[in-house]
Write a protein that holds these residues in place. Structure first.
Motif, PDB file in Angstrom:
ATOM      1  N   GLY A 413     -12.328  17.858 -18.058  1.00  0.00           N
ATOM      2  CA  GLY A 413     -12.441  19.282 -18.282  1.00  0.00           C
ATOM      3  C   GLY A 413     -13.568  19.705 -19.196  1.00  0.00           C
ATOM      4  N   ALA A 414     -13.614  21.015 -19.416  1.00  0.00           N
ATOM      5  CA  ALA A 414     -14.641  21.648 -20.243  1.00  0.00           C
ATOM      6  C   ALA A 414     -13.992  22.333 -21.434  1.00  0.00           C
ATOM      7  N   GLY A 415     -14.792  22.569 -22.449  1.00  0.00           N
ATOM      8  CA  GLY A 415     -14.301  23.228 -23.641  1.00  0.00           C
ATOM      9  C   GLY A 415     -14.585  24.709 -23.641  1.00  0.00           C
ATOM     10  N   GLY A 416     -14.391  25.328 -24.803  1.00  0.00           N
ATOM     11  CA  GLY A 416     -14.625  26.759 -24.926  1.00  0.00           C
ATOM     12  C   GLY A 416     -14.518  27.189 -26.381  1.00  0.00           C
ATOM     13  N   ILE A 417     -14.644  28.470 -26.604  1.00  0.00           N
ATOM     14  CA  ILE A 417     -14.598  29.038 -27.948  1.00  0.00           C
ATOM     15  C   ILE A 417     -13.217  29.626 -28.223  1.00  0.00           C
ATOM     16  N   ASP A 418     -12.701  29.360 -29.417  1.00  0.00           N
ATOM     17  CA  ASP A 418     -11.400  29.894 -29.849  1.00  0.00           C
ATOM     18  C   ASP A 418     -10.280  29.587 -28.868  1.00  0.00           C
ATOM     19  N   ALA A 420     -10.471  28.710 -25.656  1.00  0.00           N
ATOM     20  CA  ALA A 420     -10.649  29.174 -24.283  1.00  0.00           C
ATOM     21  C   ALA A 420     -11.036  28.059 -23.316  1.00  0.00           C
ATOM     22  N   GLY A 421     -11.094  26.820 -23.781  1.00  0.00           N
ATOM     23  CA  GLY A 421     -11.437  25.721 -22.893  1.00  0.00           C
ATOM     24  C   GLY A 421     -10.286  25.317 -22.002  1.00  0.00           C
ATOM     25  N   ASP A 422     -10.535  24.327 -21.149  1.00  0.00           N
ATOM     26  CA  ASP A 422      -9.462  23.809 -20.296  1.00  0.00           C
ATOM     27  C   ASP A 422      -8.311  23.317 -21.157  1.00  0.00           C
ATOM     28  N   ARG A 423      -7.089  23.511 -20.677  1.00  0.00           N
ATOM     29  CA  ARG A 423      -5.908  23.226 -21.475  1.00  0.00           C
ATOM     30  C   ARG A 423      -5.886  21.784 -21.964  1.00  0.00           C
ATOM     31  N   ARG A 424      -6.275  20.827 -21.107  1.00  0.00           N
ATOM     32  CA  ARG A 424      -6.227  19.428 -21.527  1.00  0.00           C
ATOM     33  C   ARG A 424      -7.186  19.178 -22.696  1.00  0.00           C
ATOM     34  N   ILE A 425      -8.363  19.779 -22.648  1.00  0.00           N
ATOM     35  CA  ILE A 425      -9.339  19.615 -23.729  1.00  0.00           C
ATOM     36  C   ILE A 425      -8.830  20.267 -25.009  1.00  0.00           C
ATOM     37  N   GLU A 426      -8.265  21.451 -24.908  1.00  0.00           N
ATOM     38  CA  GLU A 426      -7.775  22.145 -26.103  1.00  0.00           C
ATOM     39  C   GLU A 426      -6.584  21.410 -26.714  1.00  0.00           C
ATOM     40  N   ASN A 427      -5.711  20.875 -25.875  1.00  0.00           N
ATOM     41  CA  ASN A 427      -4.578  20.107 -26.406  1.00  0.00           C
ATOM     42  C   ASN A 427      -5.055  18.846 -27.122  1.00  0.00           C
ATOM     43  N   LEU A 428      -6.058  18.200 -26.537  1.00  0.00           N
ATOM     44  CA  LEU A 428      -6.615  17.011 -27.178  1.00  0.00           C
ATOM     45  C   LEU A 428      -7.251  17.390 -28.510  1.00  0.00           C
ATOM     46  N   ALA A 446      -5.615  22.590 -40.148  1.00  0.00           N
ATOM     47  CA  ALA A 446      -5.561  23.474 -38.973  1.00  0.00           C
ATOM     48  C   ALA A 446      -5.482  24.937 -39.373  1.00  0.00           C
ATOM     49  N   ASP A 447      -4.757  25.231 -40.438  1.00  0.00           N
ATOM     50  CA  ASP A 447      -4.576  26.622 -40.868  1.00  0.00           C
ATOM     51  C   ASP A 447      -5.848  27.220 -41.451  1.00  0.00           C
ATOM     52  N   ARG A 448      -6.778  26.361 -41.897  1.00  0.00           N
ATOM     53  CA  ARG A 448      -7.990  26.849 -42.558  1.00  0.00           C
ATOM     54  C   ARG A 448      -9.176  26.986 -41.611  1.00  0.00           C
ATOM     55  N   ILE A 449      -8.996  26.673 -40.341  1.00  0.00           N
ATOM     56  CA  ILE A 449     -10.087  26.763 -39.370  1.00  0.00           C
ATOM     57  C   ILE A 449     -10.333  28.227 -39.003  1.00  0.00           C
ATOM     58  N   VAL A 450     -11.556  28.703 -39.228  1.00  0.00           N
ATOM     59  CA  VAL A 450     -11.899  30.090 -38.930  1.00  0.00           C
ATOM     60  C   VAL A 450     -12.871  30.211 -37.754  1.00  0.00           C
ATOM     61  N   VAL A 451     -13.531  29.125 -37.403  1.00  0.00           N
ATOM     62  CA  VAL A 451     -14.400  29.066 -36.224  1.00  0.00           C
ATOM     63  C   VAL A 451     -14.060  27.785 -35.475  1.00  0.00           C
ATOM     64  N   ARG A 452     -13.896  27.893 -34.172  1.00  0.00           N
ATOM     65  CA  ARG A 452     -13.541  26.706 -33.380  1.00  0.00           C
ATOM     66  C   ARG A 452     -14.212  26.778 -32.009  1.00  0.00           C
ATOM     67  N   ARG A 453     -14.902  25.705 -31.677  1.00  0.00           N
ATOM     68  CA  ARG A 453     -15.459  25.543 -30.340  1.00  0.00           C
ATOM     69  C   ARG A 453     -15.222  24.112 -29.877  1.00  0.00           C
ATOM     70  N   THR A 454     -14.805  23.959 -28.646  1.00  0.00           N
ATOM     71  CA  THR A 454     -14.639  22.629 -28.059  1.00  0.00           C
ATOM     72  C   THR A 454     -15.673  22.435 -26.955  1.00  0.00           C
ATOM     73  N   TYR A 455     -15.991  21.162 -26.683  1.00  0.00           N
ATOM     74  CA  TYR A 455     -17.003  20.811 -25.683  1.00  0.00           C
ATOM     75  C   TYR A 455     -16.541  19.526 -25.023  1.00  0.00           C
ATOM     76  N   GLY A 456     -16.412  19.527 -23.697  1.00  0.00           N
ATOM     77  CA  GLY A 456     -15.842  18.382 -22.998  1.00  0.00           C
ATOM     78  C   GLY A 456     -16.771  17.758 -21.976  1.00  0.00           C
ATOM     79  N   PRO A 457     -16.298  16.724 -21.288  1.00  0.00           N
ATOM     80  CA  PRO A 457     -17.141  16.013 -20.317  1.00  0.00           C
ATOM     81  C   PRO A 457     -17.756  16.907 -19.249  1.00  0.00           C
ATOM     82  N   GLN A 458     -17.002  17.899 -18.769  1.00  0.00           N
ATOM     83  CA  GLN A 458     -17.553  18.765 -17.733  1.00  0.00           C
ATOM     84  C   GLN A 458     -18.708  19.609 -18.263  1.00  0.00           C
ATOM     85  N   ASP A 459     -18.695  19.894 -19.561  1.00  0.00           N
ATOM     86  CA  ASP A 459     -19.808  20.643 -20.160  1.00  0.00           C
ATOM     87  C   ASP A 459     -21.109  19.852 -20.113  1.00  0.00           C
ATOM     88  N   PHE A 460     -21.019  18.520 -20.300  1.00  0.00           N
ATOM     89  CA  PHE A 460     -22.227  17.703 -20.213  1.00  0.00           C
ATOM     90  C   PHE A 460     -22.825  17.751 -18.811  1.00  0.00           C
TER      91      PHE A 460
END
Length: 564
Positions: A413-418, A420-428, A446-460
């Motif tokens: 899957g792919a990631g996203g901001i806040d 919004a990425g694929d569920r498997r990537i966000e759960n990981l 986890a409670d102190r995170i104010v900016v979050r972006r994920t990036y996964g294999p599909q993004d590459f």
């Protein structure tokens, strides 16, 4: 800073019209050197900005390096700039990190801080395992010798000819070289020390090479020379400063850099089917507004993903590396990347922090085995550049980058901001944040995170057309190292060359810079094994191309100015 115009008289034969595909480190570096040689160069970059994997993402006052974060082999980077008549010190403010990095090991409550100086590292090994310091001394002596040999004879050669390799210094080391090629890095580490944590410190650099310590040849123990002997540096402002400096060198030499340019085809004129090869005539590309363009060229440098360039941009008859070739190759790992802005301090994390699982072999087999899966828990890497550089995060906040090696599988899957990425990537990502929180004893992370972006294999795949979603390129296993790796010139199409991590010499920023230099060697028909003389000069006009490696230190040039 050197801002002179390109040389009026070319030094690599007739003046060429060159198109470079890809504006990452290798593409920009190739363009700068080609322009210095007097050629007319255009760079076509798919993304809206140059840099490739070594890019920049900004959000709410945070500046995140999107990829590379370990500044190793500083002499190689400095040498590249000196080819252009300048130096790394002219462009970068380098700081030596001490400790170089921190290690959290599963099953141990206290981390290990790896010092910046060799003598201190030796003492650390002895404190953990009596006698390990003496063994480390021998290991690092061997690593340094192997690194010197690599820079003199193997990293800076195109392998056009093997005759220049038949030197006494190579021939006298043949038995050692054969042993190092056939023995896995993990075995050499295990023969050196018994403590699992120390073995992991010696084995983890295999990940920089896109492979496992259980698969990497022990030749790559030379990597320990880089972090345990030389130490780890950081360019203030982030790795974007390096990308900007290389791009500036290209543009100051009148290189045209076009972003938002997706190349769809490398154009060729067919050969006669016998002795005459096909020949490059240009490229077809589409601009950001959807307009199709054709740019004529007598030379094309594919500095993008080699699998994509060969199998998607060329006709089957023109492919040196067709799909059949790739079916027998081993991809480096993909990755989950996390870019986190965190409120408050994080002293539990160093600038570089590594988390190692106890069963390392199982961890790597899940990533590189025939049947792959996502390791849980995972061995992973955390970078906190705000520990060194206050400019990468707002005051009172921390900048955190996390890399989790994963199987090369875009289906993850792919990631996203806040979120919004694929569920498997966000759960990981949630699982990884929880792991860091527990292992480093940061219960409220986890409670102190104010900016979050994920990036996964599909993004590459989407951003870089990466083969199998790999984050690095073909793995440095034996069959894909040195002269077994893809060469930098097409066998089927005259005028088509390659640069970047898919080709020789391999993965990483220093290797990509060397690949640009190897392109110049190809055009010069230079079969020497060492770096080119600096600055770039016409061979025979006062300075001959060849090795400038220091015999004693084994460095390409002086490392330049570094803040301690």
């Amino acid at each position: 800073m050197n801002s002179h115009a390109p040389l009026n008289s070319p030094v690599s034969g007739p003046r060429r019209n060159v198109v470079v595909i890809g504006g990452g480190i290798a593409g920009l570096a190739s363009a700068a050197l080609l322009a210095e040689e007097g050629h007319a160069v255009t760079v076509l970059e798919k993304q809206a900005a140059t840099g490739g994997r070594a890019g920049l993402w900004e959000s709410d006052g945070f500046r995140f390096d999107t990829g590379p974060s370990w500044y190793l082999m500083p002499e190689v980077i400095d040498h590249f700039f000196r080819l252009l008549g300048t130096s790394a010190a002219d462009h970068l403010d380098l700081v030596k990190l001490d400790p170089g990095y921190r290690v959290y090991s599963e099953g141990h409550t206290e981390p290990i801080n790896v010092p910046a100086e060799r003598a201190d590292v030796v003492k650390l090994f002895n404190d953990i395992e009596p006698g390990a310091g003496e063994a480390l001394e021998k290991y690092l002596d061997s690593a340094g010798d192997t690194y010197t040999m690599a820079t003199r004879r193997f990293l800076y050669t195109t392998f056009q000819s093997f005759l220049p390799l038949l030197r006494p210094d190579v021939l006298s080391r043949v038995p050692k070289l054969v042993r190092l090629l056939l023995q896995p890095l993990s075995s050499l580490a295990a023969a050196t020390v018994t403590d699992n944590r120390l073995r992991q410190i010696l084995g983890y650099p295999a990940v920089f090479l896109g492979t496992s310590p259980f698969e990497a040849p022990s030749m790559y123990h030379l990597m320990s020379h880089l972090d345990l002997d030389d130490g780890v540096l950081y360019p203030m402002g982030g790795f974007t400063r390096l990308t900007e400096a290389i791009g500036s060198q290209a543009r100051s030499r009148n290189v045209e850099v076009i972003t938002g340019a997706r190349v769809d085809q490398i154009l060729t004129l067919p050969g006669d089917g016998r002795s005459q090869k096909a020949r490059v005539t240009g490229v077809r590309w589409v601009s950001a507004d959807g307009t199709e363009h054709t740019t004529p060229a007598d030379t094309v440098v594919a500095a993008n993903d080699l699998h994509h360039a060969e199998t998607q941009l060329l006709q089957p008859a023109d492919q040196t590396y067709p799909e059949k070739y790739w079916s027998r190759r081993t991809a480096g790992p993909s990755a989950l990347l996390l870019y986190l802005g965190v409120k408050g301090g994080l002293p539990e994390l160093e600038h570089h922090t590594l988390l190692f699982t106890a069963d390392w072999e199982d961890n790597f087999s899940r990533i590189f085995g025939k049947i792959t899966s996502v390791p849980t828990p995972a061995s992973l890497y955390v970078c906190r550049p705000s520990a060194t550089d206050p400019g990468v995060a707002p005051e009172g906040h921390e900048n955190v980058f996390v890399l989790v090696p994963l199987p090369a599988d875009p289906g993850l899957g792919a990631g996203g901001i806040d979120g919004a990425g694929d569920r498997r990537i966000e759960n990981l990502a949630d699982t990884v944040i929880d792991q860091i929180s527990k292992w480093a004893n940061i219960p409220d992370l986890a409670d102190r995170i104010v900016v979050r972006r994920t990036y996964g294999p599909q993004d590459f795949v989407g951003d870089f057309n990466a083969w199998q979603g790999t984050s690095l390129g073909p793995a440095h296993v034996l069959k894909q190292s040195a002269f077994f790796r893809g060469r930098n010139k097409s066998r089927k199409v005259e005028g088509l060359y390659y640069a970047g991590s898919s080709t020789i010499p391999g993965i990483g920023i220093p290797m990509c810079l060397i690949s640009a230099e190897l392109l110049i060697k190809r055009l010069r028909s230079d079969t020497s094994t060492g770096p080119l003389a600096q600055p770039l000069v016409t061979p025979g006009a006062g300075a001959a191309a060849g090795s400038v490696v220091g015999a004693a230190a084994g460095s390409v040039v002086d490392k330049g100015k570094v803040r301690q």
